[in-house]
Design a protein around this motif. Structure first.
Motif, short mmCIF file in Angstrom:
data_model
loop_
_atom_site.label_atom_id
_atom_site.label_comp_id
_atom_site.label_asym_id
_atom_site.label_seq_id
_atom_site.Cartn_x
_atom_site.Cartn_y
_atom_site.Cartn_z
N GLN A 11 0.81 -1.22 0.00
CA GLN A 11 0.00 0.00 0.00
C GLN A 11 0.85 1.28 0.00
OE1 GLN A 11 -3.52 -0.29 -0.35
NE2 GLN A 11 -2.56 -2.26 -0.85
N SER A 64 -14.17 -1.53 7.21
CA SER A 64 -13.51 -2.73 6.70
C SER A 64 -14.40 -3.47 5.71
CB SER A 64 -13.10 -3.65 7.85
OG SER A 64 -12.04 -4.49 7.47
N THR A 105 -10.32 0.29 3.80
CA THR A 105 -11.26 -0.82 3.79
C THR A 105 -10.52 -2.13 3.55
OG1 THR A 105 -13.37 -1.55 2.81
CG2 THR A 105 -11.71 -0.65 1.30
N SER A 106 -11.23 -3.23 3.65
CA SER A 106 -10.67 -4.52 3.25
C SER A 106 -11.22 -4.87 1.88
CB SER A 106 -11.05 -5.62 4.25
OG SER A 106 -10.78 -6.90 3.70
N VAL A 107 -10.37 -4.86 0.88
CA VAL A 107 -10.82 -5.15 -0.47
C VAL A 107 -11.38 -6.57 -0.55
CG1 VAL A 107 -10.06 -5.47 -2.86
CG2 VAL A 107 -9.29 -3.47 -1.55
N ARG A 108 -10.72 -7.51 0.10
CA ARG A 108 -11.18 -8.90 0.04
C ARG A 108 -12.55 -9.05 0.70
NH1 ARG A 108 -10.21 -13.93 -1.06
NH2 ARG A 108 -10.79 -15.63 0.32
N LEU A 121 -15.50 1.19 -1.67
CA LEU A 121 -14.35 1.15 -2.58
C LEU A 121 -14.72 1.55 -4.01
CD1 LEU A 121 -14.78 -1.69 -4.26
CD2 LEU A 121 -13.69 -2.70 -2.26
N ASP A 138 -6.08 -0.56 1.18
CA ASP A 138 -6.52 -1.91 1.53
C ASP A 138 -5.85 -2.39 2.80
OD1 ASP A 138 -7.42 -4.52 1.57
OD2 ASP A 138 -6.35 -5.13 -0.25
#
Length: 244
Positions: A18, A114, A139-142, A158, A166
């Motif tokens: 990142q 997240s 955030t958590s992309v996954r 996102l 991420d």
């Protein structure tokens, strides 16, 4: 030590992958601050802790605000009973929070979630972009990719951000497996806080490189901290607030 090992491994991965998005996010903060803007950070639930990393923290930027659902009570005169766990899923809350904030056109926003799918944060992101503000998402992309949006538009945080940071946390957040299924050991707070502080540090470094003196908080628990902070805060009278 298993949790510490895995959390540190993920933190190193986030720091490495990142670095460029952090530089992009810092560039947005620098442009806003040099134009007289303020950093508005929002998070609900556990993500509120990350907004606290950005706004009002020793070693952090003075021109910053922390926005949260609690603003409805602190500044909007609503009863504490409105602060339910379900509130973050209500898109209407975003309009109330934005309306209560001392926002100016040159402000930049950092929204933290997240999952990135709840109604309030997606609606706030939509509102922020509609009003022409730069938007950074942590955030958590996954996790977000594997979720269905809870916003009527079907969009996620996102999808709306100018820069996505991420935090690398897995679906469900926890990183250690339980025998027979399930997991434990949440990690998104650690990696999101890392991203928040990396972005602030990159912003400060960029301002210094431009020959400017960054407006940075001292700890109130060091000699002269209160006086230093109040002098800087006075420059932003009416633009920042320090509620409970």
């Amino acid at each position: 030590m298993t949790y510490a090992t895995e959390a540190l491994k993920l933190a190193h991965h986030v720091a490495e992958t990142q670095a460029e998005p952090v530089r992009q996010a810092a560039a947005l903060l620098v442009a806003s601050l040099r134009a007289g803007g303020v950093v508005n950070a929002f998070g609900s639930g556990h993500s509120e802790a990350i907004a606290m990393e950005i706004a009002g923290r020793a070693g952090g930027l003075v021109p910053s605000n922390r926005l949260s659902p609690r603003d409805l009570v602190l500044y909007g005169g609503q009863p504490p009973s409105v602060l339910t766990p379900e509130l973050e899923r209500d898109p209407a809350v975003a309009h109330q929070i934005y309306a209560l904030a001392p926002v100016a056109s040159q402000d930049v926003f950092v929204l933290v979630s997240s999952s990135g799918v709840n109604g309030a944060v997606v609606e706030l992101a939509t509102l922020v972009k509609d009003r022409g503000h730069p938007l950074i998402a942590i955030t958590s992309v996954r996790h977000s990719t594997l979720m269905t949006s809870r916003h009527p538009s079907g969009r996620k945080l996102l999808d709306l951000a100018d820069v996505v940071l991420d935090n690398g946390s897995p679906y469900g957040d926890a990183i250690l497996d339980l025998p027979g299924g399930g997991s434990y050991g949440a990690v998104s707070t650690i990696t999101s806080a890392l991203l928040a502080q990396m972005t602030v540090a990159e912003t400060v470094s960029a301002l210094v490189a431009l020959g400017e003196t960054p407006p940075i908080y001292l700890s109130v628990n060091v000699t002269g901290g209160d006086e230093h902070n109040k002098a800087l805060e006075s420059r932003y009278a009416g633009r920042i607030r320090r509620g409970a």
